[in-house]
Design a protein around this motif. Structure first.
Motif, short mmCIF file in Angstrom:
data_model
loop_
_atom_site.label_atom_id
_atom_site.label_comp_id
_atom_site.label_asym_id
_atom_site.label_seq_id
_atom_site.Cartn_x
_atom_site.Cartn_y
_atom_site.Cartn_z
N TYR A 1 1.21 -18.13 -9.69
CA TYR A 1 2.20 -17.12 -9.31
C TYR A 1 3.00 -17.44 -8.33
N ASP A 2 2.64 -18.26 -7.15
CA ASP A 2 3.43 -18.45 -6.02
C ASP A 2 4.38 -19.75 -6.60
N PHE B 1 7.18 -17.89 -9.28
CA PHE B 1 7.92 -17.23 -8.80
C PHE B 1 8.96 -18.00 -7.72
N TRP C 1 3.54 -9.54 -5.31
CA TRP C 1 4.76 -9.93 -5.36
C TRP C 1 5.86 -8.89 -5.70
N VAL D 1 11.66 -12.93 -6.11
CA VAL D 1 10.51 -12.34 -6.17
C VAL D 1 9.43 -13.16 -5.13
N ASN D 2 9.08 -12.20 -4.00
CA ASN D 2 8.34 -12.85 -2.88
C ASN D 2 7.07 -12.14 -2.83
N LYS D 3 6.00 -13.08 -2.42
CA LYS D 3 4.76 -12.33 -1.95
C LYS D 3 4.87 -11.51 -0.90
N VAL D 4 4.17 -10.19 -0.93
CA VAL D 4 4.37 -9.16 0.11
C VAL D 4 3.01 -8.69 0.71
N THR E 1 -3.17 -9.52 -4.71
CA THR E 1 -2.32 -10.28 -4.07
C THR E 1 -0.93 -9.61 -4.68
N MET F 1 7.56 -4.55 -8.60
CA MET F 1 6.22 -5.43 -8.04
C MET F 1 5.26 -5.84 -9.00
N ASN G 1 10.31 -7.88 -5.54
CA ASN G 1 11.73 -7.82 -5.30
C ASN G 1 12.46 -6.55 -5.19
#
Length: 118
Positions: free
Chosen positions: A20-21, A24, A41, A29-32, A39, A47, A43
């Motif tokens: 998924y890293d 995306f 992600w 869409v970022n890992k938060v 884990t 989520m 935007n």
């Protein structure tokens, strides 16, 4: 009302996060969050997470369960479909017009189904 989040179970967090890293990477869409069994992600609109099941049992994919991602163009659908396959995902339907919409279907490394559509 709008969708808040969606979670797929995983039996291999390291592989799922890597998938998924990369999946995306070209999006907003970022890992938060990456801690413990989950884990996440996100935007501004939604989520998405992968998680090891809380009950400690194996994660299983649901028959008929699917995450739908609305993309901006047919090119983006095709590119993300190909990226998923390159990352080890499996095709569930090549990019084509279905029900009047351009879409493609893939399964991730844990066999969860994703619909990409314009």
């Amino acid at each position: 009302m709008k969708m808040n989040y969606f979670v797929f179970g995983t039996n291999n967090m390291e592989k799922a996060v890597s998938f998924y890293d990369a999946f995306f990477a070209a999006s907003k869409v970022n890992k938060v969050h990456a801690q413990g069994r989950m884990t996440l992600w996100a935007n501004e609109d939604f989520m998405f997470a992968v998680a090891e099941p809380f009950d400690g049992k194996d994660a299983t994919n649901g028959n008929g369960t699917m995450l739908g991602l609305n993309l901006n163009s047919s090119d983006e659908v095709s590119q993300l479909y190909q990226k998923a396959l390159t990352l080890g995902g499996k095709s569930e339907g090549e990019p084509a017009i279905r029900s009047g919409r351009f879409s493609a279907y893939v399964r991730d490394l844990d066999n969860n189904k994703i619909c990409l559509f314009e």
